[in-house]
Design an enzyme around this catalytic site. Sequence first.
Site, mmCIF file in Angstrom:
data_model
loop_
_atom_site.group_PDB
_atom_site.id
_atom_site.type_symbol
_atom_site.label_atom_id
_atom_site.label_comp_id
_atom_site.label_asym_id
_atom_site.label_seq_id
_atom_site.Cartn_x
_atom_site.Cartn_y
_atom_site.Cartn_z
ATOM 1 N N GLY A 48 35.667 -61.619 53.693
ATOM 2 C CA GLY A 48 36.245 -61.334 52.379
ATOM 3 C C GLY A 48 35.734 -60.049 51.752
ATOM 4 N N SER A 172 34.410 -63.077 37.718
ATOM 5 C CA SER A 172 35.848 -63.255 37.812
ATOM 6 C C SER A 172 36.429 -63.308 36.411
ATOM 7 C CB SER A 172 36.148 -64.569 38.542
ATOM 8 O OG SER A 172 37.490 -64.935 38.341
ATOM 9 N N TYR A 201 34.272 -74.050 38.596
ATOM 10 C CA TYR A 201 34.265 -72.661 39.066
ATOM 11 C C TYR A 201 34.292 -71.698 37.877
ATOM 12 C CZ TYR A 201 35.684 -68.259 41.151
ATOM 13 O OH TYR A 201 35.736 -66.929 41.511
HETATM 14 N N1 LIG Z 1 39.219 -63.899 46.156
HETATM 15 C C1 LIG Z 1 39.482 -63.848 44.865
HETATM 16 O O1 LIG Z 1 40.643 -63.927 44.442
HETATM 17 C C2 LIG Z 1 38.372 -63.681 43.862
HETATM 18 C C3 LIG Z 1 38.714 -63.460 42.522
HETATM 19 C C4 LIG Z 1 37.709 -63.282 41.579
HETATM 20 C C5 LIG Z 1 36.390 -63.338 41.991
HETATM 21 N N2 LIG Z 1 36.071 -63.574 43.290
HETATM 22 C C6 LIG Z 1 34.643 -63.633 43.668
HETATM 23 O O2 LIG Z 1 34.382 -62.761 44.737
HETATM 24 C C7 LIG Z 1 33.265 -63.215 45.480
HETATM 25 C C8 LIG Z 1 33.564 -63.129 46.968
HETATM 26 O O3 LIG Z 1 34.631 -64.009 47.265
HETATM 27 P P1 LIG Z 1 35.670 -63.780 48.457
HETATM 28 O O4 LIG Z 1 37.010 -63.737 47.847
HETATM 29 O O5 LIG Z 1 35.235 -62.680 49.332
HETATM 30 O O6 LIG Z 1 35.536 -65.211 49.195
HETATM 31 P P2 LIG Z 1 35.258 -65.578 50.729
HETATM 32 O O7 LIG Z 1 36.148 -64.784 51.617
HETATM 33 O O8 LIG Z 1 35.339 -67.061 50.773
HETATM 34 O O9 LIG Z 1 33.751 -65.117 50.956
HETATM 35 C C9 LIG Z 1 32.691 -65.769 50.298
HETATM 36 C C10 LIG Z 1 31.383 -65.452 50.969
HETATM 37 O O10 LIG Z 1 30.349 -66.192 50.313
HETATM 38 C C11 LIG Z 1 29.595 -66.854 51.309
HETATM 39 N N3 LIG Z 1 28.929 -68.060 50.825
HETATM 40 C C12 LIG Z 1 29.473 -69.196 50.343
HETATM 41 N N4 LIG Z 1 28.512 -70.099 50.089
HETATM 42 C C13 LIG Z 1 27.341 -69.534 50.428
HETATM 43 C C14 LIG Z 1 25.996 -69.956 50.423
HETATM 44 N N5 LIG Z 1 25.634 -71.200 50.048
HETATM 45 N N6 LIG Z 1 25.035 -69.099 50.844
HETATM 46 C C15 LIG Z 1 25.353 -67.872 51.246
HETATM 47 N N7 LIG Z 1 26.608 -67.406 51.292
HETATM 48 C C16 LIG Z 1 27.583 -68.234 50.883
HETATM 49 C C17 LIG Z 1 30.593 -67.181 52.398
HETATM 50 O O11 LIG Z 1 29.929 -67.487 53.614
HETATM 51 P P3 LIG Z 1 30.674 -68.365 54.772
HETATM 52 O O12 LIG Z 1 31.688 -67.463 55.411
HETATM 53 O O13 LIG Z 1 29.566 -68.742 55.692
HETATM 54 O O14 LIG Z 1 31.305 -69.536 54.092
HETATM 55 C C18 LIG Z 1 31.344 -65.876 52.445
HETATM 56 O O15 LIG Z 1 30.615 -64.917 53.158
HETATM 57 C C19 LIG Z 1 32.963 -64.616 44.968
HETATM 58 O O16 LIG Z 1 31.838 -64.581 44.130
HETATM 59 C C20 LIG Z 1 34.200 -64.998 44.179
HETATM 60 O O17 LIG Z 1 33.903 -65.870 43.111
HETATM 61 C C21 LIG Z 1 37.032 -63.746 44.244
#
Ligand SMILES: NC(=O)c1ccc[n+]([C@@H]2O[C@H](COP(=O)([O-])OP(=O)(O)OC[C@H]3O[C@@H](n4cnc5c(N)ncnc54)[C@H](OP(=O)(O)O)[C@@H]3O)[C@@H](O)[C@H]2O)c1
Length: 318
Positions: A48, A172, A201
């Site tokens: 991601g 977010s 969340y």
């Molecule tokens: N995508 C969106 O639309 C969006 C919007 C607003 C904000 N965000 C924020 O952006 C950030 C990144 O999200 P993303 O969209 O890239 O999601 P993602 O693709 O699900 O990636 C999340 C990452 O966090 C890791 N993670 C989860 N639990 C963990 C733990 N206990 N210890 C260490 N690492 C952990 C995951 O590891 P694994 O691969 O091992 O699970 C993955 O590497 C988050 O904080 C999210 O709240 C996302």
Amino acid sequence: MILSVVLPAAAAAGIYLIRKQREYAWGWVRNTGSLRGKVFIVTGANTGLGYETTKALAARGATVIMACRNMDKAKEAIEKIRLETKEGELIPLELDLASFDSIRKFANVIKETYPVFDCLINNAGLAVQTKQTTKEGIELHCGTNHIGPFLLTNLLLENIKKNNSRVVVVSSKMHERATIDFENFGKFTEKPSGERSNHLYNNSKLMNFYFAKELFKKGIDVHVCCPGLCNTDFFRDYDPKFYHYILFSPVILFFLRSPEQGSQNIIHCATDNVNSDDMNPDKSYIVVNIQQTKSKINLSDEISEKLWAESAKLCGIN
Ligand SMILES: NC(=O)c1ccc[n+]([C@@H]2O[C@H](COP(=O)([O-])OP(=O)(O)OC[C@H]3O[C@@H](n4cnc5c(N)ncnc54)[C@H](OP(=O)(O)O)[C@@H]3O)[C@@H](O)[C@H]2O)c1
Ligand SMILES: *[C@@H]1O[C@H](CO)[C@@H](O)[C@H](O)[C@H]1NC(C)=O
Ligand SMILES: *[C@@H]1O[C@H](CO)[C@@H](O)[C@H](O)[C@H]1NC(C)=O
Ligand SMILES: CC(=O)N[C@H]1CO[C@H](CO)[C@@H](O)[C@@H]1O
């Protein structure tokens, strides 16, 4: 007859143009300056937004410590990045933000091997549909999205202060309709009736803002941002079906960013010489569209101080 061809074609062209206009408005980090010699810690770097951030920083020559809970996934991510760029240095290091033990171990390794780093990017985060907890029994959203990064940042705070390192908090826009329920802090609560979205969340992302505010008050160069709605693994627990894609197609077409696009705000926060005062979380700035736009919420000192104290209590630090 002709209309049945022309109209859909015109509609498709219109949608395409609007989409292109949106992508332009979301913006792009244009700075390609070298980051050689700079050290970044990125949590959740294997997929991601963390992955895209890591790739972009490495492409500019940076050393990136990839803090991941699964070392196999971290190594796969490195292989993938190496197909695209040979620049920079990529160092996988185990970190499970849902375990105090793991966080402490990780912080100790950083203190020994990279006591001087330029930027800590608290990116890792999740949303789940079920009642789950961290190793210490903390509700999973609060535990992983707030308490884990809180403990990690605190354990590294001396290093951060010494080298004036920057801290980036990936929050977010969802924080805007959230509350911090101190009665049930760190505990599971049922959804308010009539709500379909994930309040746990939302609340954890509001904690990110309050956390950033307190860091700012302590003199830390902290930047908090929203990446926008992005097409990452983030929705894995929601198991999207094909009809969801049809149902949400207007949202997807006009709001959904690619992971690379979504990482731009994070990279901007981590690398640009933005005036620190402009990023004052006290003014509730949130980075969207690369420029800073005001967030709607009012971050009270009372709440941010209480959140800090309660979080410290939960982590057993002072
Ligand atoms: N995508 C969106 O639309 C969006 C919007 C607003 C904000 N965000 C924020 O952006 C950030 C990144 O999200 P993303 O969209 O890239 O999601 P993602 O693709 O699900 O990636 C999340 C990452 O966090 C890791 N993670 C989860 N639990 C963990 C733990 N206990 N210890 C260490 N690492 C952990 C995951 O590891 P694994 O691969 O091992 O699970 C993955 O590497 C988050 O904080 C999210 O709240 C996302
Ligand atoms: C979570 O945030 C979103 C976006 O601000 C909002 O639409 C939703 O109602 C919030 N959910 C709850 C339970 O507050
Ligand atoms: C924000 O909160 C503070 C104290 O909690 C209050 O004094 C101030 O008036 C509020 N500002 C707005 C715009 O609501
Ligand atoms: C890795 C590193 O050395 N980072 C910075 C530490 O602080 C000095 C100045 O205070 C910077 O020059 C370094 O880049």
